[in-house]
Design a protein around this motif. Structure first.
Motif, mmCIF file in Angstrom:
data_model
loop_
_atom_site.group_PDB
_atom_site.id
_atom_site.type_symbol
_atom_site.label_atom_id
_atom_site.label_comp_id
_atom_site.label_asym_id
_atom_site.label_seq_id
_atom_site.Cartn_x
_atom_site.Cartn_y
_atom_site.Cartn_z
ATOM 1 N N ALA A 108 13.637 -5.307 -1.515
ATOM 2 C CA ALA A 108 12.611 -6.255 -1.973
ATOM 3 C C ALA A 108 12.530 -7.445 -1.034
ATOM 4 O O ALA A 108 11.433 -7.899 -0.688
ATOM 5 N N VAL A 168 8.121 -9.783 -6.224
ATOM 6 C CA VAL A 168 9.039 -8.657 -6.449
ATOM 7 C C VAL A 168 10.453 -9.046 -6.007
ATOM 8 O O VAL A 168 11.428 -8.762 -6.713
ATOM 9 N N ALA A 169 10.554 -9.712 -4.868
ATOM 10 C CA ALA A 169 11.869 -10.148 -4.379
ATOM 11 C C ALA A 169 12.491 -11.141 -5.349
ATOM 12 O O ALA A 169 13.690 -11.087 -5.629
ATOM 13 N N THR A 182 10.904 -6.399 2.276
ATOM 14 C CA THR A 182 9.457 -6.272 2.125
ATOM 15 C C THR A 182 8.792 -7.647 2.155
ATOM 16 O O THR A 182 7.738 -7.824 2.779
ATOM 17 N N ALA A 183 9.409 -8.624 1.496
ATOM 18 C CA ALA A 183 8.869 -9.996 1.518
ATOM 19 C C ALA A 183 8.901 -10.555 2.937
ATOM 20 O O ALA A 183 7.959 -11.228 3.363
ATOM 21 N N ALA A 198 -0.656 -10.532 -0.014
ATOM 22 C CA ALA A 198 0.364 -9.491 0.113
ATOM 23 C C ALA A 198 1.762 -10.115 0.125
ATOM 24 O O ALA A 198 2.691 -9.595 -0.510
ATOM 25 N N TYR A 199 1.910 -11.240 0.835
ATOM 26 C CA TYR A 199 3.199 -11.943 0.845
ATOM 27 C C TYR A 199 3.563 -12.398 -0.561
ATOM 28 O O TYR A 199 4.696 -12.246 -1.004
ATOM 29 N N LYS A 242 2.721 -11.234 -3.463
ATOM 30 C CA LYS A 242 3.133 -10.104 -4.300
ATOM 31 C C LYS A 242 4.550 -9.651 -3.940
ATOM 32 O O LYS A 242 5.383 -9.427 -4.814
ATOM 33 N N ALA A 243 4.810 -9.518 -2.652
ATOM 34 C CA ALA A 243 6.142 -9.096 -2.205
ATOM 35 C C ALA A 243 7.201 -10.136 -2.559
ATOM 36 O O ALA A 243 8.309 -9.791 -2.968
ATOM 37 N N ALA A 272 6.051 -8.969 4.879
ATOM 38 C CA ALA A 272 4.766 -9.526 4.459
ATOM 39 C C ALA A 272 4.595 -10.945 4.996
ATOM 40 O O ALA A 272 3.502 -11.328 5.410
#
Length: 107
Positions: free
Chosen positions: A95, A76-77, A98-99, A69-70, A72-73, A102
């Protein structure tokens, strides 16, 4: 004198370190680099514990999910930061936030 630390002590240390560094970092890039460094350090510590047989299977599976999950986040960041760097526009704060969230689940 050698001070013995447990896995829990290291996790608490990295969580406190992550919180302190993210709160104190003001620049977007500085915060992102700091986040990456903290996660890299936690990953190395986890790998050492895992390879030493100190991580139960249930914990290992939870860590694997949290780390994915980290990743992926963080991807995106990274894309948001690249776009911001190229255009000078865009909202990277969501973004990056969210990182950070995560990463805190992983650490």
């Amino acid at each position: 004198m050698k001070i013995e630390t447990s896995k829990h002590d290291r996790i608490v240390f990295f969580a406190v370190l992550l919180t302190a560094t993210l709160v104190s970092c003001q620049g977007l890039y500085t915060g992102t680099v700091t986040l990456t460094q903290v996660v890299d350090s936690a990953t190395r510590e986890y790998a050492h514990a895992y390879n030493s047989g100190l991580v139960p299977a249930e914990t290992a599976s939870k860590v694997a999910v949290a780390y994915e999950a980290y990743r992926k986040a963080a991807g995106v960041a990274r894309d948001a930061l690249v776009a911001y760097k190229q255009t000078g526009a865009g909202d990277t704060s969501n973004a990056v936030q969210t990182a950070k969230q995560a990463a805190s689940q992983f650490i």
